[in-house]
Design an enzyme around this catalytic site. Structure first.
Site, PDB file in Angstrom:
ATOM      1  N   HIS A  57     -24.422  44.870 -56.392  1.00 35.23           N
ATOM      2  CA  HIS A  57     -25.375  45.967 -56.170  1.00 35.23           C
ATOM      3  C   HIS A  57     -26.425  45.983 -57.285  1.00 35.23           C
ATOM      4  O   HIS A  57     -27.622  46.134 -57.030  1.00 35.23           O
ATOM      5  CB  HIS A  57     -24.659  47.325 -56.151  1.00 35.23           C
ATOM      6  CG  HIS A  57     -23.702  47.512 -55.016  1.00 35.23           C
ATOM      7  ND1 HIS A  57     -22.410  47.937 -55.190  1.00 35.23           N
ATOM      8  CD2 HIS A  57     -23.857  47.346 -53.671  1.00 35.23           C
ATOM      9  CE1 HIS A  57     -21.809  48.030 -54.011  1.00 35.23           C
ATOM     10  NE2 HIS A  57     -22.657  47.661 -53.076  1.00 35.23           N
ATOM     11  N   LYS A 117     -15.911  56.531 -44.044  1.00 31.92           N
ATOM     12  CA  LYS A 117     -14.749  56.055 -44.808  1.00 31.92           C
ATOM     13  C   LYS A 117     -14.388  57.132 -45.835  1.00 31.92           C
ATOM     14  O   LYS A 117     -15.232  57.912 -46.250  1.00 31.92           O
ATOM     15  CB  LYS A 117     -15.102  54.778 -45.570  1.00 31.92           C
ATOM     16  CG  LYS A 117     -15.884  53.767 -44.771  1.00 31.92           C
ATOM     17  CD  LYS A 117     -16.617  52.799 -45.713  1.00 31.92           C
ATOM     18  CE  LYS A 117     -17.694  52.020 -44.996  1.00 31.92           C
ATOM     19  NZ  LYS A 117     -18.614  51.323 -45.908  1.00 31.92           N
ATOM     20  N   ARG A 175     -25.239  39.262 -47.545  1.00 31.76           N
ATOM     21  CA  ARG A 175     -24.312  38.381 -48.260  1.00 31.76           C
ATOM     22  C   ARG A 175     -23.995  37.140 -47.447  1.00 31.76           C
ATOM     23  O   ARG A 175     -23.977  36.036 -47.948  1.00 31.76           O
ATOM     24  CB  ARG A 175     -23.004  39.122 -48.564  1.00 31.76           C
ATOM     25  CG  ARG A 175     -23.114  40.040 -49.748  1.00 31.76           C
ATOM     26  CD  ARG A 175     -21.949  40.980 -49.824  1.00 31.76           C
ATOM     27  NE  ARG A 175     -21.976  41.897 -48.699  1.00 31.76           N
ATOM     28  CZ  ARG A 175     -21.256  42.993 -48.629  1.00 31.76           C
ATOM     29  NH1 ARG A 175     -20.415  43.286 -49.597  1.00 31.76           N
ATOM     30  NH2 ARG A 175     -21.340  43.799 -47.602  1.00 31.76           N
ATOM     31  N   SER A 194     -17.318  46.086 -52.728  1.00 30.72           N
ATOM     32  CA  SER A 194     -16.545  47.156 -53.377  1.00 30.72           C
ATOM     33  C   SER A 194     -15.090  47.100 -52.910  1.00 30.72           C
ATOM     34  O   SER A 194     -14.166  47.304 -53.698  1.00 30.72           O
ATOM     35  CB  SER A 194     -17.142  48.522 -53.027  1.00 30.72           C
ATOM     36  OG  SER A 194     -18.488  48.587 -53.417  1.00 30.72           O
TER      37      SER A 194
END
Ligand code: ADP
Length: 161
Positions: free
Chosen positions: A17, A41, A90, A128
């Protein structure tokens, strides 16, 4: 003035990040990191903790600010007077999801565009979720997150114990 937002859960912020924040801060006059409050979440860190960790990590970058937000990302962008939403890509797996979100956002608010930055190779695998998983087995995570974030994760995990 070119303004962009960089939205996400940041639960917690990783070096991936941070790399994206630094690179995006060079492309826009101002970058607002938006930390999503009502994520579906259940986050490990509270909204305050997530905002504080990013603020601490970016304190030396003058044109970046951190704000919490609820609701639609496009509305947060308008609130910030931003023209663009920055997201990281990514792998191919991110692409399909990100493309549909970006297209939906364009339909909702045609004056907001999405800008994708390819993640740096050294952080391409990093998320994460992976960091929390690795930490839960007592492994060293100092390669993935700043020291103070690693300490905070360890504390949370010990509390949950
Ligand atoms: P979300 O829940 O919205 O996916 P995240 O906090 O997981 O929020 O990610 C926020 C943004 O940061 C996303 O655009 C994601 O692609 C990007 N990102 C996540 N991990 C990395 C990384 N390792 N390198 C670069 N960008 C990343």
């Amino acid at each position: 003035m070119s303004i962009a937002i960089y939205p996400g859960s940041f639960d917690p912020m990783t070096y991936g990040h941070l790399d994206l924040i630094k690179r995006a801060s060079l492309l826009f006059d101002k970058l607002v990191v938006g930390v999503l409050v009502n994520s579906s979440k259940t986050p490990l860190f509270s909204i305050e903790e997530r905002v504080n960790m990013i603020e601490r990590a970016i304190s030396d970058i003058p044109n970046v600010e951190v704000r919490r937000f609820t609701g639609l990302t496009v509305d947060f962008a308008l609130e910030c007077n931003a023209q663009a939403i920055v997201r990281g890509l990514r792998a191919v797996t991110d692409y399909e999801y990100e493309l549909s979100i970006a297209q939906t956002n364009r339909v909702l608010r045609h004056n907001i565009d999405s800008v994708f930055l390819a993640t740096s190779l050294e952080y391409a695998y990093l998320s994460s979720t992976v960091v929390k998983e690795v930490a839960s087995y007592g492994e060293d995570i100092s390669r993935f997150v700043p020291g103070f974030v690693a300490d905070a994760i360890m504390q949370k995990i010990q509390k949950k114990g």
